[in-house]
Design an enzyme around this catalytic site. Structure first.
Site, PDB file in Angstrom:
ATOM      1  CB  THR A   1      43.333 -26.140  56.879  1.00 49.59           C
ATOM      2  OG1 THR A   1      43.754 -27.133  57.804  1.00 49.59           O
ATOM      3  CG2 THR A   1      44.103 -24.865  57.115  1.00 49.59           C
TER       4      THR A   1
ATOM      5  CB  THR B   1      44.442 -27.605  53.333  1.00 53.12           C
ATOM      6  OG1 THR B   1      43.490 -28.559  53.852  1.00 53.12           O
ATOM      7  CG2 THR B   1      44.372 -27.646  51.813  1.00 53.12           C
TER       8      THR B   1
ATOM      9  CG  ASP C   1      50.151 -27.851  57.960  1.00 51.37           C
ATOM     10  OD1 ASP C   1      49.180 -28.424  58.503  1.00 51.37           O
ATOM     11  OD2 ASP C   1      50.071 -27.311  56.843  1.00 51.37           O
TER      12      ASP C   1
ATOM     13  CB  VAL D   1      50.917 -27.380  67.236  1.00 50.75           C
ATOM     14  CG1 VAL D   1      51.105 -26.267  66.196  1.00 50.75           C
ATOM     15  CG2 VAL D   1      50.533 -26.788  68.583  1.00 50.75           C
TER      16      VAL D   1
END
Length: 349
Positions: free
Chosen positions: A209, A260, A240, A238
């Protein structure tokens, strides 16, 4: 009598240590009574490129190292330009994340990983610390820069989170650049998908991320996070990153946080907002709160990852429980620090 004298002696020694303010002996392991220190001070902007995928020196060419350092630096420069011109922190984090979304080295935008059906579904969120305004998108498939779509949701809609086709349509109606799915395609991510689908191939956890946190000249905080998710993830999954309070949170009184890691655990642990709450209600320092959540609480729930966190005074911390975490920060006096190798970012630090 000897036992009583020995007890008094030991008690006296312990009291003397407490009164002297001496630090406890450190064994190299995580200690429950440790008082973590922040990574840096006087920071105005920081970015991350994901936990779990730090580079190993012996396996990394100078060209690859340079590419990652340049990518993180370019994101900082984009956000710095905003801040130096008196811009808002929310503008700075959006600018920084857009640069990372456009860089195929990172799992966001152009370099997003593949879902189980060889598609791409992207998530992003942004939050402003001054008034707790927030916006997010989940499962978008045609937005070039999902972080800008999240910003639109925050400012041009009465909602916080839009998902799927509705989010794509909303972004397009409001003038954001759209792309076809092949825009996100890269050979590296395709190879990772093939590896994930091969039961005999060794697996490697990568939570790449991207995110940014910033404080501007008016001392307002902001945070932003964007991701392509997990390689071979189920359609519709989906994590966080678009969940306010899990992957992103910003509150002027506490901190700006971008996370992340293993998204499901960050959601269950409400990671980002828990850090904020520990600072506000638990009177913990930034470093103590981030360390407690990332190094103690989330691994106990079965997941690993990291965060970058920043407060209004410029205190910065980047703890993680993975072997490494790509990140970089910019200080008020213009110093840029990039950390890409695992030995530059030891775990549990």
């Amino acid at each position: 009598m000897r036992f009583l004298l020995a007890f008094i002696t030991v008690a006296g020694l312990l009291l003397a240590v407490q009164q002297s303010g001496a630090d406890p002996v450190h064994t190299g392991q995580v200690e429950t009574n440790a008082h973590p220190k922040p990574d840096a001070r006087n920071v105005i902007l920081a970015v991350h490129g994901g936990a779990g995928n730090g580079l190993v020196r012996k396996d990394t060419t100078p060209e690859v190292e340079k590419a990652y350092r340049d990518g993180l630096t370019a994101a900082l420069r984009a956000g710095e330009q905003v801040l130096r011109n008196g811009g808002a922190s929310v503008d700075a984090v959006e600018a920084a994340v857009k640069v990372l979304e456009d860089n195929e080295l990172f799992n966001a935008g152009k370099g997003a990983v593949f879902t189980e059906d060889a598609g791409h579904e992207l998530d992003a969120s942004i939050m402003r610390g001054a008034d707790l305004a927030a916006g997010a998108v989940a499962g978008v498939k045609s937005v070039k820069n999902p972080i800008s779509a999240a910003r639109l949701v925050m400012e041009k809609s009465p909602h916080v989170l839009l998902a799927g086709e509705g989010a794509d349509d909303f972004a397009a109606r409001n003038g954001l650049k759209t792309v076809t799915q092949d825009y996100y395609w890269t050979q590296r991510r395709w190879d990772q998908l093939m590896n994930a689908k091969n039961p005999q191939a060794p697996k490697h956890a990568e939570y790449s991320t991207v995110g940014a946190v910033a404080v501007d000249q008016t001392r307002n905080l902001a945070a932003a996070t964007s991701t392509g998710g997990l390689t071979n993830k189920m359609i519709g999954r989906v994590g966080d990153s678009p969940i306010i309070g899990a992957g992103t949170y910003a509150k002027n009184d506490t901190a700006a946080v971008s996370a992340t890691g293993q998204g499901e655990v960050f959601i269950r642990g409400a990671a980002a907002s828990t850090i904020s709450n520990m600072i506000e209600f638990g009177r913990r320092s930034l470093a103590e709160a981030t360390f407690d959540v990332i190094v103690k609480r989330l691994p106990a729930l079965g997941g690993t990852g990291g965060v970058i966190a920043l407060d209004r005074q410029g205190t910065f911390d980047a703890p993680h429980s993975t072997p490494g975490m790509l990140h970089a920060y910019l200080t008020a006096d213009g110093k840029i620090v990039t950390k890409v190798f695992v030995d530059e970012t030891p775990p549990n630090s």
